[in-house]
Scaffold this motif. Structure first.
Motif: not given
Length: 396
Positions: A38-49, A51-56
């Motif tokens: 993964l590049d840095f942007a992809e890693l950030g998107a993976v980790l953000l996913a 957080t989205v799941g937690v909020i939902v």
């Protein structure tokens, strides 16, 4: 073993499982990027996913609370959640990893609400504080997981193998703990016949929950900022070596965990309002020690003092939320957790913006503002008194 103690050990076991899991995960995240290409942007998107799941999940938890007890949710989720790091590690790419992280966040969010609700119900059953020590167990688990990850890295254990081995052990612990969590008849107050708890999108958003959730968000903002930026501060502003700078987060968590071990006793001695104000004073003193001293050693001492000050804040506020409601504890905690999670997300990013604009030292000094806000509204936590009858807590 007496029944209350058995329940307390079981709930503590769940906190420990989650702590070990996250400590293991965070220690090996840097390797994940390489393993999945993964590049840095992809890693950030993976980790953000995640957080989205937690909020939902925080919203879903409110609806589930009308049908399932916190004990039932723990039994459904605690043994499942340890397997997600291994699933992410074998994902074929960024999209699959993000999907796995999203589901992980959903399951973890449900578990987070349920285990804190169990902590509140445990306090009600024992009529004394337990949440601080439960969060201490979480911290001990996180340190255990991180140290285990360091040992695994040095031994050359592959990422997937390590995650799978940890998951197998934690799954067994979770299954045992789930069997002895507080049962339905203790966890949920009786409702009037023919009536079902309201769990719509706007239900549970009481004035008390919003105020306490805002205080929790402010505390999480401070904690997230310190956790993410203490090493940068020591390295960039105090000229510390890389190994000394890396100790910033370690001493912060160690002091936080150690303080939580006896936080419940201090809670009983001082009461929630006085304890919260003294905690904010200690945290502000730690900020000033770190900012005003040019020596990295004093900087470490300042971050340790901040760890002591912030240690009991989140457990105390969560307890006030749980004990302040007359009915659905899980729903109230789910609503509170939504705001708390917003603080978790905003802390590192907001601090980064302030650091870019004013400098890291000034940004750290500005943390006294949310700390002062929490102290000013400390009376909102007066209901965090499990030793009082429910009628007196609601009157507080």
């Amino acid at each position: 073993m007496p029944r209350l103690r058995r329940h307390r050990v079981a709930v503590a076991g769940v906190f420990f499982v989650v702590g070990v899991l996250l400590g293991t995960w965070f220690a090996r995240v840097p390797e994940l990027r390489t393993a999945l290409h993964l590049d840095f942007a992809e890693l950030g998107a993976v980790l953000l996913a995640q957080t989205v799941g937690v909020i939902v999940a925080m919203q879903v938890a409110g609806h589930l609370s009308a049908y399932l007890s916190s004990r039932a949710i723990i039994r459904l989720t605690a043994a499942v959640v340890p397997w997600f790091p291994a699933l992410v590690a074998i994902s074929p790419g960024a999209v699959a990893a993000a999907a796995a992280m999203l589901v992980w966040g959903l399951v973890a969010g449900l578990l987070d609400v349920a285990m804190n609700a169990q902590g509140v119900e445990l306090e009600r059953a024992g009529r004394r504080p337990f949440l601080s020590s439960l969060h201490a167990v979480w911290g001990a688990g996180a340190l255990t997981g991180a140290l285990g990850a360091v040992a695994a890295i040095r031994a050359g254990v592959p990422l997937g193998v390590h995650f799978t081995a940890v998951a197998a052990v934690l799954c067994v612990l979770a299954l045992v703990a789930g069997r002895h969590a507080l049962p339905e008849r203790q966890a949920t107050p009786r409702r009037e016949p023919g009536k079902r708890a309201r769990t719509g999108l706007l239900s549970g958003w009481t004035r008390a929950v919003v105020v306490l959730g805002s205080l929790g968000a402010a505390a999480a903002l401070c904690e997230g900022a310190v956790s993410s930026w203490c090493g940068v501060f020591l390295r960039e502003q105090r000229g510390a070596s890389a190994d000394v700078a890396s100790l910033g987060y370690f001493v912060f968590v160690l002091a936080q965990t150690g303080t939580r071990m006896f936080g419940d006793r201090v809670h009983r001695l001082l009461g929630p309002v006085a304890l919260l104000r003294w905690s904010m004073a200690a945290t502000a003193a730690g900020v000033l020690v770190a900012v005003l001293s040019p020596d990295p050693g004093w900087g470490l001492a300042g971050f340790a003092l901040q760890g002591c000050g912030l240690a009991v804040v989140i457990p105390l506020i969560a307890g006030a939320v749980g004990h302040g409601v007359g009915g659905n504890t899980s729903l109230a905690i789910a609503r509170y957790s939504t705001l708390h999670q917003a603080g978790v997300l905003a802390g590192p990013a907001l601090f980064g913006r302030l650091a870019q604009t004013f400098g890291v030292s000034t940004a750290l000094a500005l943390l006294v503002l949310p700390l002062g806000l929490i102290a000013a509204f400390a009376t909102a936590t007066a209901r965090a008194r499990p030793d009082l009858p429910a009628t007196e807590r609601r009157a507080a």
